[in-house]
Design an enzyme around this catalytic site. Structure first.
Site, mmCIF file in Angstrom:
data_model
loop_
_atom_site.group_PDB
_atom_site.id
_atom_site.type_symbol
_atom_site.label_atom_id
_atom_site.label_comp_id
_atom_site.label_asym_id
_atom_site.label_seq_id
_atom_site.Cartn_x
_atom_site.Cartn_y
_atom_site.Cartn_z
ATOM 1 N N HIS A 143 0.843 -1.192 0.000
ATOM 2 C CA HIS A 143 0.000 0.000 0.000
ATOM 3 C C HIS A 143 0.874 1.236 0.000
ATOM 4 C CE1 HIS A 143 -3.863 2.080 0.605
ATOM 5 N NE2 HIS A 143 -3.099 2.993 1.186
ATOM 6 N N ASP A 170 -14.353 2.334 7.670
ATOM 7 C CA ASP A 170 -13.281 3.048 6.973
ATOM 8 C C ASP A 170 -13.778 3.623 5.655
ATOM 9 O OD1 ASP A 170 -10.463 3.752 6.193
ATOM 10 O OD2 ASP A 170 -10.961 2.312 4.625
ATOM 11 N N ARG A 184 -13.331 12.268 4.625
ATOM 12 C CA ARG A 184 -12.034 12.937 4.740
ATOM 13 C C ARG A 184 -11.648 13.635 3.450
ATOM 14 N NH1 ARG A 184 -8.363 8.366 5.654
ATOM 15 N NH2 ARG A 184 -6.717 9.941 5.653
ATOM 16 N N SER A 220 -6.859 3.992 8.577
ATOM 17 C CA SER A 220 -7.537 3.682 7.326
ATOM 18 C C SER A 220 -6.800 2.592 6.550
ATOM 19 C CB SER A 220 -7.655 4.946 6.468
ATOM 20 O OG SER A 220 -8.218 4.648 5.204
ATOM 21 N N LYS A 222 -7.933 -1.956 6.532
ATOM 22 C CA LYS A 222 -8.206 -2.727 5.315
ATOM 23 C C LYS A 222 -7.223 -3.878 5.165
ATOM 24 C CE LYS A 222 -8.135 0.915 2.499
ATOM 25 N NZ LYS A 222 -8.319 2.135 3.284
#
Length: 437
Positions: free
Chosen positions: A82, A161, A168, A183, A187
């Site tokens: 990520h 989330d 956001r 966040s 996930k």
């Protein structure tokens, strides 16, 4: 504690009791806490922060708000990557098939554009027909058949989330270490992974430009993952200039395809190779060596990763012809060259200016419901340290009409800083690596 009282305490910098915070979050899911109240809470967090204990509560409630995948019936180590987001960051499109080619199973759940950055899902949707809304059954099927699958966060995974993410993006509450960390990690913890590699951006184009903030974010996410039994490594990488040359969804997808063909920009290829090597060793908590980088580079240039990407595109409903005919990608109607107004040395290419300009051209979201124009964006021809002459090509703007082209031209001229003498020292592409202590 009432939502209003909780908001007042967080506004004033007090730490909240875990039980009160948990009830606030679950109340938001049930409808007892309104969007405007959660928006106020998010802004208070940006201003006052969250303690490690408060952040842990948010992570755990996010994970518990939905399903957790069990991928144990799919052979191989499951490793995801990520990125915290940056301008021109199309790494995932190249990395997922490349890591799969190295023998790693990559269940990649990605996001849409946030703030001044484009999102992996928006880039993939520049491919006609490509589905990023796979249900869990189809996601598992593609993963088993191809070795990698790329989809959006499903309704089953961390729904809290997903709702906060949308808020956001449109309330100016993106740049918060605990919110970003919670966040991302919620996930990933729900994905059923064996290991996780994080690409944490630092520099002017990152959500957290400050080097120490970026490092703190990396350390926070590594702590969250390791505390829950998920081996996690964070690589700090440069975002003081755009990554590669393309900025904008469709243009970045085309550049990713060129990289899969072994013809991508040097910085993009180098970062992809580094992260692929990290993913290959992550399940064993090993340290990357030159042998792993060589293996990753070989898999990229062999064409194997390209063909795996083709299989993934087909499996997810996309038109695989785009790999051979990039003009089939969604593109803008107009384009315009931007020429240097003077001779000198490129002292910098400001990434945030370009990212914000893509949003203004229609390639990003100002509101949750906004549609994305995948064709708009920039091709930046020059890079920091390069000598340019007056009238030399700096880049190309892609937009939907001449007025928008002119807006993009001004943004590119603002972004590219040309001066005399030596340019300021740029960040190294790979700044540091952070793992569990």
């Amino acid at each position: 504690m009432s939502p209003v009282r909780l908001l007042e305490r967080k506004r004033d910098g007090h730490r909240l009791e875990p039980s009160d915070l948990q009830r606030f979050f679950t109340g938001y899911l049930s409808g007892d806490v309104e969007d405007y109240q959660m928006s106020a809470f998010l802004m208070a967090v940006v201003l006052q922060g969250l303690s490690a204990e408060e952040t842990d509560v948010l992570v755990d409630v996010m994970v518990a708000s939905g399903a957790t995948l069990d991928l144990s019936d799919i052979a191989g180590a499951k490793v995801d990557k990520h990125s915290t987001g940056g301008v021109g960051d199309k790494v995932s499109l190249v990395l997922a098939p490349l890591a799969a080619e190295l023998g790693v199973v990559v269940p990649m759940m990605s996001g849409r554009g946030l703030g001044h950055t484009t999102g992996t899902l928006d880039k993939l949707e520049a491919i006609p027909g490509f589905r990023v809304d796979l249900d869990l059954e189809r996601f598992r099927r593609v993963l088993g058949e191809v070795g990698c699958a790329m989809t959006g966060q499903t309704r089953e995974i961390a729904p809290l989330d997903r709702r906060l993410y949308a808020l956001r993006d449109v309330t100016g509450t993106v740049a918060s270490i605990p919110l970003i960390a919670a966040s991302i990690m919620s996930k990933k913890l729900a994905e059923g992974l064996d290991a996780l590699v994080l690409d944490v951006k630092m520099g002017a184009g990152a959500f957290l430009p400050d080097a120490e903030q970026a490092r703190t974010l990396a350390e926070t996410m590594v702590r969250i993952g390791e505390a829950r039994g998920l081996p996690t490594v964070a690589v700090l990488t440069a975002m003081d200039r755009p990554l590669g040359r393309a900025v904008g969804n469709g243009l970045e997808t085309a550049e990713a395809i060129r990289c899969l063909r072994g013809d991508g920009p040097d910085d993009l290829e180098a970062l992809v190779v580094e992260l692929a090597a990290e993913m290959a060793v992550a399940p064993g908590s090993g340290v990357v060596d030159e042998q792993e980088r060589t293996r990753a580079r070989g898999a990229l240039h062999s064409g194997g990763a390209l063909e795996r990407f083709r299989r993934m595109v087909e499996a997810q409903g996309g038109d695989p012809r785009v790999l051979d005919e990039p003009n089939l990608l969604h593109t803008a109607v107009r384009s315009g060259e931007v020429l240097s107004p003077r001779s000198g040395t490129v002292h910098g290419v400001g990434p945030r200016v370009l990212g914000e300009a893509v949003v203004s051209l229609g390639g990003g979201r100002a509101r949750v419901e906004d549609a994305i124009d995948p064709g708009v964006g920039f091709e930046v021809i020059v890079e920091p340290g390069q000598r340019v002459e007056e009238g030399e090509l700096l880049g190309i703007v892609h937009a939907q009409d001449e007025a928008a082209v002119e807006v993009g031209r001004r943004a590119l001229l603002t972004s590219v800083l040309i001066g005399d003498g030596d340019p300021p020292e740029a960040l190294p592409l790979i700044v540091d690596r952070i793992a569990a202590l």
